[in-house]
Design a protein around this motif. Structure first.
Motif, PDB file in Angstrom:
ATOM      1  N   PHE A 214       0.836  -1.189   0.000  1.00  0.00           N
ATOM      2  CA  PHE A 214       0.000   0.000   0.000  1.00  0.00           C
ATOM      3  C   PHE A 214       0.874   1.242   0.000  1.00  0.00           C
ATOM      4  CE2 PHE A 214      -2.133   3.317   2.563  1.00  0.00           C
ATOM      5  CZ  PHE A 214      -3.196   3.594   1.712  1.00  0.00           C
ATOM      6  N   VAL A 215       0.652   2.099  -1.002  1.00  0.00           N
ATOM      7  CA  VAL A 215       1.411   3.352  -1.074  1.00  0.00           C
ATOM      8  C   VAL A 215       0.407   4.491  -1.002  1.00  0.00           C
ATOM      9  CG1 VAL A 215       3.037   4.731  -2.414  1.00  0.00           C
ATOM     10  CG2 VAL A 215       3.126   2.228  -2.518  1.00  0.00           C
ATOM     11  N   PRO A 216       0.370   5.233   0.093  1.00  0.00           N
ATOM     12  CA  PRO A 216      -0.654   6.263   0.273  1.00  0.00           C
ATOM     13  C   PRO A 216      -0.532   7.437  -0.688  1.00  0.00           C
ATOM     14  CG  PRO A 216       0.946   6.365   2.041  1.00  0.00           C
ATOM     15  CD  PRO A 216       1.279   5.143   1.228  1.00  0.00           C
ATOM     16  N   THR A 217       0.598   7.590  -1.341  1.00  0.00           N
ATOM     17  CA  THR A 217       0.764   8.736  -2.247  1.00  0.00           C
ATOM     18  C   THR A 217       0.318   8.422  -3.673  1.00  0.00           C
ATOM     19  OG1 THR A 217       3.035   8.058  -2.658  1.00  0.00           O
ATOM     20  CG2 THR A 217       2.660   9.705  -0.917  1.00  0.00           C
ATOM     21  N   LEU A 218      -0.178   7.203  -3.898  1.00  0.00           N
ATOM     22  CA  LEU A 218      -0.677   6.851  -5.232  1.00  0.00           C
ATOM     23  C   LEU A 218      -2.197   6.743  -5.184  1.00  0.00           C
ATOM     24  CD1 LEU A 218       1.888   4.173  -6.402  1.00  0.00           C
ATOM     25  CD2 LEU A 218       1.731   6.540  -7.127  1.00  0.00           C
ATOM     26  N   PRO A 219      -2.935   7.319  -6.066  1.00  0.00           N
ATOM     27  CA  PRO A 219      -2.415   8.179  -7.134  1.00  0.00           C
ATOM     28  C   PRO A 219      -1.888   9.490  -6.574  1.00  0.00           C
ATOM     29  CG  PRO A 219      -4.801   8.243  -7.112  1.00  0.00           C
ATOM     30  CD  PRO A 219      -4.393   7.229  -6.089  1.00  0.00           C
ATOM     31  N   GLY A 220      -0.969  10.073  -7.302  1.00  0.00           N
ATOM     32  CA  GLY A 220      -0.334  11.305  -6.852  1.00  0.00           C
ATOM     33  C   GLY A 220      -1.277  12.493  -6.910  1.00  0.00           C
ATOM     34  N   LEU A 221      -0.798  13.614  -6.442  1.00  0.00           N
ATOM     35  CA  LEU A 221      -1.623  14.819  -6.390  1.00  0.00           C
ATOM     36  C   LEU A 221      -2.015  15.310  -7.782  1.00  0.00           C
ATOM     37  CD1 LEU A 221       0.294  16.745  -3.582  1.00  0.00           C
ATOM     38  CD2 LEU A 221      -1.854  15.490  -3.382  1.00  0.00           C
ATOM     39  N   GLN A 222      -1.188  15.018  -8.755  1.00  0.00           N
ATOM     40  CA  GLN A 222      -1.450  15.490 -10.117  1.00  0.00           C
ATOM     41  C   GLN A 222      -2.307  14.511 -10.930  1.00  0.00           C
ATOM     42  OE1 GLN A 222      -0.341  18.530 -10.895  1.00  0.00           O
ATOM     43  NE2 GLN A 222       0.484  18.608  -8.816  1.00  0.00           N
ATOM     44  N   PHE A 223      -2.669  13.383 -10.350  1.00  0.00           N
ATOM     45  CA  PHE A 223      -3.361  12.336 -11.113  1.00  0.00           C
ATOM     46  C   PHE A 223      -4.669  12.822 -11.725  1.00  0.00           C
ATOM     47  CE2 PHE A 223      -6.613   9.008 -11.197  1.00  0.00           C
ATOM     48  CZ  PHE A 223      -6.057   8.155 -12.141  1.00  0.00           C
ATOM     49  N   PHE A 224      -5.521  13.438 -10.918  1.00  0.00           N
ATOM     50  CA  PHE A 224      -6.841  13.829 -11.412  1.00  0.00           C
ATOM     51  C   PHE A 224      -6.744  14.958 -12.438  1.00  0.00           C
ATOM     52  CE2 PHE A 224      -7.702  11.801  -7.322  1.00  0.00           C
ATOM     53  CZ  PHE A 224      -8.581  10.815  -7.746  1.00  0.00           C
ATOM     54  N   GLU A 225      -5.831  15.876 -12.194  1.00  0.00           N
ATOM     55  CA  GLU A 225      -5.622  16.956 -13.156  1.00  0.00           C
ATOM     56  C   GLU A 225      -5.099  16.398 -14.479  1.00  0.00           C
ATOM     57  OE1 GLU A 225      -2.773  20.853 -13.428  1.00  0.00           O
ATOM     58  OE2 GLU A 225      -3.517  20.283 -11.449  1.00  0.00           O
ATOM     59  N   HIS A 226      -4.172  15.456 -14.378  1.00  0.00           N
ATOM     60  CA  HIS A 226      -3.619  14.827 -15.581  1.00  0.00           C
ATOM     61  C   HIS A 226      -4.695  14.004 -16.305  1.00  0.00           C
ATOM     62  CE1 HIS A 226      -0.611  13.101 -18.210  1.00  0.00           C
ATOM     63  NE2 HIS A 226      -1.021  11.886 -17.887  1.00  0.00           N
ATOM     64  N   SER A 227      -5.509  13.282 -15.541  1.00  0.00           N
ATOM     65  CA  SER A 227      -6.589  12.487 -16.140  1.00  0.00           C
ATOM     66  C   SER A 227      -7.577  13.384 -16.875  1.00  0.00           C
ATOM     67  CB  SER A 227      -7.329  11.688 -15.071  1.00  0.00           C
ATOM     68  OG  SER A 227      -6.477  10.742 -14.497  1.00  0.00           O
ATOM     69  N   GLN A 228      -7.900  14.514 -16.264  1.00  0.00           N
ATOM     70  CA  GLN A 228      -8.838  15.434 -16.914  1.00  0.00           C
ATOM     71  C   GLN A 228      -8.238  15.990 -18.202  1.00  0.00           C
ATOM     72  OE1 GLN A 228     -10.819  18.092 -14.333  1.00  0.00           O
ATOM     73  NE2 GLN A 228     -12.204  18.781 -15.917  1.00  0.00           N
ATOM     74  N   MET A 229      -6.940  16.242 -18.192  1.00  0.00           N
ATOM     75  CA  MET A 229      -6.290  16.718 -19.404  1.00  0.00           C
ATOM     76  C   MET A 229      -6.362  15.653 -20.504  1.00  0.00           C
ATOM     77  SD  MET A 229      -2.348  17.760 -20.141  1.00  0.00           S
ATOM     78  CE  MET A 229      -1.874  16.042 -20.231  1.00  0.00           C
ATOM     79  N   LEU A 230      -6.093  14.397 -20.143  1.00  0.00           N
ATOM     80  CA  LEU A 230      -6.158  13.312 -21.127  1.00  0.00           C
ATOM     81  C   LEU A 230      -7.583  13.136 -21.657  1.00  0.00           C
ATOM     82  CD1 LEU A 230      -3.836  10.622 -19.496  1.00  0.00           C
ATOM     83  CD2 LEU A 230      -3.325  12.136 -21.423  1.00  0.00           C
ATOM     84  N   LEU A 231      -8.556  13.214 -20.754  1.00  0.00           N
ATOM     85  CA  LEU A 231      -9.952  13.107 -21.189  1.00  0.00           C
ATOM     86  C   LEU A 231     -10.328  14.282 -22.089  1.00  0.00           C
ATOM     87  CD1 LEU A 231     -11.569  11.888 -17.863  1.00  0.00           C
ATOM     88  CD2 LEU A 231     -11.352  10.582 -19.986  1.00  0.00           C
ATOM     89  N   GLY A 232      -9.787  15.453 -21.786  1.00  0.00           N
ATOM     90  CA  GLY A 232     -10.023  16.621 -22.641  1.00  0.00           C
ATOM     91  C   GLY A 232      -9.457  16.418 -24.034  1.00  0.00           C
ATOM     92  N   ILE A 233      -8.281  15.812 -24.118  1.00  0.00           N
ATOM     93  CA  ILE A 233      -7.674  15.524 -25.427  1.00  0.00           C
ATOM     94  C   ILE A 233      -8.546  14.537 -26.196  1.00  0.00           C
ATOM     95  CG2 ILE A 233      -5.702  14.423 -26.563  1.00  0.00           C
ATOM     96  CD1 ILE A 233      -3.952  15.641 -24.292  1.00  0.00           C
ATOM     97  N   LEU A 234      -9.041  13.520 -25.499  1.00  0.00           N
ATOM     98  CA  LEU A 234      -9.954  12.562 -26.145  1.00  0.00           C
ATOM     99  C   LEU A 234     -11.222  13.259 -26.628  1.00  0.00           C
ATOM    100  CD1 LEU A 234      -9.778   9.435 -23.805  1.00  0.00           C
ATOM    101  CD2 LEU A 234      -9.063   9.558 -26.188  1.00  0.00           C
ATOM    102  N   ALA A 235     -11.786  14.111 -25.778  1.00  0.00           N
ATOM    103  CA  ALA A 235     -13.035  14.801 -26.123  1.00  0.00           C
ATOM    104  C   ALA A 235     -12.853  15.686 -27.349  1.00  0.00           C
ATOM    105  CB  ALA A 235     -13.521  15.629 -24.934  1.00  0.00           C
TER     106      ALA A 235
END
Length: 197
Positions: free
Chosen positions: A1-22
């Motif tokens: 168990f690693v408490p720092t995963l996902p990292g702080l930037q994960f959701f922001e990065h995911s939203q960026m990737l989803l934006g690229i897909l959109a």
């Protein structure tokens, strides 16, 4: 168990990737995610308007780039076994070769009208009001308004006439003591009903 995963930037990065897909699917992000939590109603409505505009362009592109060529191919396939159609196709081809188009007075075996699927609005009353204003202001014909909604005008008018005819007949039969056997009411009664309506 690693408490720092996902990292702080994960959701922001995911939203960026989803934006690229959109963007590559020609969809606003909130429409792609079906999530209006990042915007208000007006913002979501604007996003839907943009999406509808692009969907109409895609529909138009599909009609010209896919449906029309497939239909022409199918007509040519039918022409192999149908002499009259084959003659019309040959005539159309010769006109296309010599003029670059088929003149209006000529029989065009490839002529076809495609009606795109209607894309209903979030506020259907606004759509209906816009149609009424366009028709009353002579900015569009009932035929074009029906076509813009993906409705065949011939079918629409036949249904309207049949429905009104049934309504006239029912009203006529319910207001007379004589049994109604005629399928169509008299012309005088129809005129009276149309004036009253």
């Amino acid at each position: 168990f690693v408490p720092t995963l996902p990292g702080l930037q994960f959701f922001e990065h995911s939203q960026m990737l989803l934006g690229i897909l959109a963007v590559n699917l020609d969809l606003p992000l909130c429409v792609f995610l079906l999530d209006a939590s990042e915007t208000n109603y007006s913002g979501f409505r604007g996003a839907i308007d943009q999406a509808r505009q692009r969907w109409r362009e895609i529909q138009s592109w599909m009609m010209g780039s896919f449906h029309r060529p497939v239909y022409e191919w199918k007509v040519r396939q039918w022409a192999v076994t149908d002499a009259a159609l084959r003659k019309a196709v040959e005539r159309a081809d010769s006109l296309r070769d010599s003029l670059g188009y088929i003149p209006a007075g000529e029989v065009n075996p490839f002529a076809h009208v495609w009606h795109a699927q209607e894309l209903p609005y979030i506020q259907p009353v606004d759509d209906a009001t816009a149609d009424i204003l366009q028709a009353k202001g002579l900015l569009s014909s009932p035929r074009r308004l029906a076509a813009s909604r993906g409705i065949d005008f011939g079918d629409l008018t036949e249904e309207i006439v049949a429905d009104h005819g049934a309504r006239i007949e029912k009203a006529h039969c319910s207001h007379t003591s004589i049994s109604c056997t005629a399928a169509v009411p008299s012309a005088a009664f129809c005129q009276l009903w149309l004036v009253a309506d």
